[in-house]
Enzyme design. Structure first.
Site, mmCIF file in Angstrom:
data_model
loop_
_atom_site.group_PDB
_atom_site.id
_atom_site.type_symbol
_atom_site.label_atom_id
_atom_site.label_comp_id
_atom_site.label_asym_id
_atom_site.label_seq_id
_atom_site.Cartn_x
_atom_site.Cartn_y
_atom_site.Cartn_z
ATOM 1 N N GLU A 71 54.046 24.390 89.971
ATOM 2 C CA GLU A 71 55.064 24.988 88.822
ATOM 3 C C GLU A 71 56.387 25.455 89.027
ATOM 4 O OE1 GLU A 71 53.109 23.930 86.224
ATOM 5 O OE2 GLU A 71 51.256 23.636 87.010
ATOM 6 N N MET A 78 51.206 26.004 83.389
ATOM 7 C CA MET A 78 52.273 25.465 82.788
ATOM 8 C C MET A 78 53.742 25.751 83.030
ATOM 9 S SD MET A 78 53.097 23.143 80.296
ATOM 10 C CE MET A 78 54.622 22.858 80.145
HETATM 11 ZN ZN LIG Z 1 52.594 19.497 86.754
#
Ligand SMILES: [Zn+2]
Length: 883
Positions: A305, A270
């Protein structure tokens, strides 16, 4: 837990937020079961919204402790608070400050959304709608605010305290055993990018100097004792930061960039601003514990990311319908990064294999949806191959049509025009239209229409006129909710290969040249006549997979073998071999089902031999070329009346034929590629290992007992996980004595290493034999198995449903029943992971009638279960909807 909400959200209903949030001051006091969150929001009316609008903040399972407006407690009659909502009917008409105190229980949070504990580490996951599980907030991406986060915790429990932005203050709290840290992120961001972490963590540190000379501290936090395994991830991060400067002119913006690896995570990773949180599977690597594939995944995901800092964070999405705006674009960027770091041709083949295996299948079944959906009931179910992988293909097509310079101009304009904003797909595409003065109206259909276009090409050569004519027709099949489609824009890159193997100039009969070899198709049917073609050429179509389409052409097996040997486009050399193999396999599946004998294709074996003997080809490419289509590939190409047993038998027979036919050359390659140098994860070394291990697997497939002995030897003598894993995987496919010995040894060696133990579970789940289901059932009772850990669930139950085609699709339906039992058990704890497992049924309608009936019965069992999550209900109802 949100259950059975049946209110679909529609793109056409989008309204700007009534209230904007300028600043968020969070004060979080961590406690295992009772963490207290004080949020101070500076709110102001949105000039774009109606005057005197009420204020409604999202919540999810929250308990309100106190509320103040401009410093004064709010009277109970002036607001309403439920676990899911906090509303103030008549807020002031001017900017005001709202202070909200909530309390959450991180230890009880098994959904792993919001504030939860991964082992003993406190961490957060807020995309898509997790922030509302921490505090009441306008939890939508177009509300961008500046966050300051104060975290407080017991020093012994959480000596490390991290949040987004730069550290501005830290210290002990006098007279207590607690301490605190304050982080400030100057860049306005949506709530889904908020993150905090607290725990006992080790770290590795490094530094990066940006292109303008700023020094950025880099930190990767891991479980104490695993720091050594974070070195490769750090190296990948630095390469990604440099690449984004060089390829896109994008520089990092904070003083520090942090990555935290946690052991319980629903997704891969994330991109929270300045504080990425990762599934530790995509951070930790050492030669003894990670395969080449693991290293490549880490490289790509760290980059992905990081790249979000510009494509997702600095410019975010206006609403969740625009998810592809950040994901498709960022996947394209990580694919390009990998292509530049490794081998462009091999990367393209890998990407297209993933696209076809997951996105084409989704596009052909009941879960098909446009890259930008127009309605959803549960946004968590739209983190799909269509949004990600097909979304990336759309960006790639833009570059193919506009050329590298035009594409870069469009990207530069996008960054300049929308930095700090929450944007839409229309605004993104408008940047390319404006920067290159192009009309991209028809191209927008790629975002709106689901389904994989089918393109049929008929090639005719006229020796007398020295012309070659291409008649091209396109068709887009109906998909759920979209029975009738409009014609697409398809950039088709092609070449005409002369008998001597050289590419002919692409001059049309009217004298125009085809620019960069790209035909841009815009009509249902069109004809192109090429001049100056005296001898019959072979058409090499959709080079580099320039468009995500299903292509058919009147090429003969001789043409395909010619392309496999001579095409200047490496992707199409690979594609020609795949087409030959799939054609043979489909014929043989049909023969088996009609109790007819299977045929062989000596030409295919010779073509593979030519590839294997070509010293100019890189081993990674040869390994790809020798890897036969998977069972899922064959099922997808069949498209209907799928019998997984027949597919398995036909494919195994071809593997045996190839292994036998190339025996001597494979043994030679195996010996030649054996490497005595210390392990290195670089692409060239990985390519040599890949080819060596493909050779070993094909030799074993031919039934050679010498090959089984070679695999057993490789298993015990390997000095790296790639070779050890490849050997035990090969052994696992054969019911030989050496197999169980290796599986048992593997457990003894790695029982204390969670990530390697995941491989042990997945390996056994994928064994294609009748005992597999009993073995998997037994493994669910293994002390190391837990429904609470998403990686473990995916490694056993997910691997069984996705990797074991014959046993998941058992004719008696027991494989389906097993999956459904576990989905229902998991749904109450972690609906995101449960609904992900349910997508294993996404092709159920393509099965032969017997299995189709069993699958339908199990889907109906889920549909009628009581108290389903919105996540699972959405997937099961769409799966069952009439096509
Ligand atoms: Zn992504």
């Amino acid at each position: 837990m949100r259950t059975d909400q049946d209110q679909p959200v529609r793109l056409e209903d989008y309204q700007p937020p009534n209230w904007l949030v300028e600043t968020v001051d969070l004060d979080v006091s961590l406690h295992p079961t009772a963490s207290r969150v004080r949020a101070t929001l500076r709110l102001k009316p949105n000039p774009a919204a109606p005057a005197a609008a009420p204020l409604a903040l999202d919540g999810d399972g929250l308990t309100l402790r106190s509320i103040k407006l401009d410093g004064a407690p709010l009277a109970p009659e002036s607001y309403a608070a439920t676990p899911d909502r906090l509303s103030i009917a008549q807020p002031p008409r001017h900017p005001f400050v709202l202070e909200i105190e909530t309390q959450v229980d991180p230890s009880a949070n098994t959904q792993l959304s919001g504030l939860y504990r991964a082992g003993d580490t406190y961490c957060t996951q807020c995309e898509a709608e997790g922030f509302r599980r921490i505090t009441y907030f306008p939890d939508r991406p177009d509300v961008m605010a500046v966050y300051t986060t104060r975290i407080e915790a017991e020093k012994s429990e959480a000596p490390v305290l991290l949040a987004n932005g730069n550290l501005v203050e830290a210290g002990d709290i006098p007279g207590t055993t607690r301490h605190h840290a304050v982080w400030h992120d100057p860049f306005p961001k949506p709530s889904y990018l908020f993150a905090l972490v607290g725990g006992v963590l080790g770290h590795v540190a490094d530094e990066f100097v940006t292109m303008s000379g700023r020094r950025v501290a880099l930190r990767i936090y891991v479980e104490p004792g695993k720091e050594r395994r974070a070195g490769f991830a750090m190296d990948a991060l630095k390469r990604a930061m440099r690449w984004d400067e060089e390829a896109f002119g994008r520089e990092y913006d904070l003083d520090i960039f942090m990555i935290v690896a946690v052991s319980a995570f629903n997704m891969g990773a994330m991109e929270n601003k300045g504080l990425n949180i990762f599934n530790d599977k995509y951070v930790l690597a050492s030669p003894e514990t990670a395969t080449d594939e693991d290293y490549a995944n880490i490289d790509g995901i760290i980059a992905h990311e990081y790249f979000h800092n510009w494509t997702g964070n600095r410019i975010t999405c206006r609403d969740w319908f625009q998810l592809c705006l950040k994901e498709g674009l960022t996947v394209f960027r990580d694919q390009e990064y990998t292509a530049d770091q490794r081998s462009r041709a091999v990367e393209r083949i890998a990407d297209v294999r993933v696209l076809r295996a997951h996105q084409f299948v989704e596009d052909a079944g009941p879960l098909a949806h446009p890259v930008r959906p127009e309605v959803y009931r549960e946004i968590n179910n739209f983190y799909t191959p269509t949004v990600y992988e097909k979304g990336a293909e759309i960006v790639r097509m833009l570059r193919t049509m506009l050329g590298a310079d035009g594409f870069r101009k469009g990207m530069d304009l996008y960054f300049a025009r929308h930095d700090g904003e929450a944007a839409t797909v229309e605004q993104f595409v408008a940047c390319f239209a404006d920067a290159t003065d192009s009309d991209l109206e028809q191209f927008m259909r790629w975002y709106r229409q689901a389904g994989t276009p089918e393109v049929a090409v008929t090639v005719r050569h006229d020796a007398k006129a020295a012309t070659c004519t291409l008649e091209i027709a396109q068709m887009l099949p109906p998909t759920p909710g979209q029975p009738v489609k409009e014609t697409m824009v398809i950039p088709l890159t092609l070449g005409l290969v002369a008998p001597d193997g050289r590419d002919l100039p692409l001059r049309l009969a009217d004298g125009r040249m085809v620019e960069r070899g790209v035909l841009t198709l815009t009509r249902p049917a069109e004809t192109y006549v090429f001049a100056g073609v005296p001898a019959r050429p072979v058409a090499s179509l959709n080079r580099g997979f320039s468009a995500p389409i299903r292509l058919t052409a009147n090429l003969t097996p001789d043409d395909l073998r010619f392309l496999a040997a001579h095409d200047s486009d490496a992707f199409n050399r690979w594609q020609a071999l795949q087409t030959l193999a799939v054609t043979l396999l489909i014929d043989n599946v049909t023969a088996l089902r009609a109790s007819q004998p299977m045929r062989t294709d000596a030409g295919l074996v010779r073509a593979l031999e030519t590839i294997l003997a070509d010293p100019r080809l890189e081993p990674a490419f040869v390994a790809r070329a020798l890897t036969l289509p998977t069972e899922s590939d064959i099922a997808r190409e069949l498209g209907r009346d799928v019998d997984p047993d027949a597919i398995f038998t036909a494919r195994n027979a071809l593997r045996a034929t190839v292994g036998e036919g190339l025996g001597a050359a494979l043994r030679d390659a195996y010996r030649r590629l054996a490497d005595s140098a210390p392990y290195s994860p670089d692409a060239a070394s990985a390519g040599r290992r890949a080819l060596k291990n493909v050779a070993l697997d094909l030799l074993a497939a031919s039934g050679s007992s010498a090959a089984i002995a070679m695999a057993a030897r490789q298993y015990s003598s390997a000095d790296n996980m790639t070779d050890r894993m490849a050997a035990v995987t090969t052994l696992s496919l054969h019911p030989v004595r050496e197999r169980q010995a290796a599986i048992d040894d593997f457990y003894r060696r790695y029982r204390d290493d969670a990530l390697v133990l995941d491989k042990w579970f997945a390996l056994q789940a994928a064994i294609p034999e009748a005992a597999a289901l009993d073995r998997v059932r037994e493994l669910t009772r293994h002390p190391a198995f837990s429904l609470g850990n998403p990686n473990r669930v995916r490694s056993l139950i997910g691997a069984f449903a996705q990797m074991n085609q014959t046993q998941f699709n058992r004719a008696d339906g027991e494989g389906y029943a097993f999956l459904v039992d576990h989905v229902l058990a998991l749904d109450a704890h972690n609906p995101q992971v449960a609904s992900r497992l349910m997508t294993a049924f996404k092709s159920w309608r393509a099965l032969e009638p017997g299995r189709r009936g069993k699958a339908e019965a199990e889907l109906r069992r889920v549909a009628t279960a009581s108290s389903l999550s919105t996540d699972v209900r959405d997937i099961v109802e769409r799966s069952l909807a009439e096509p």
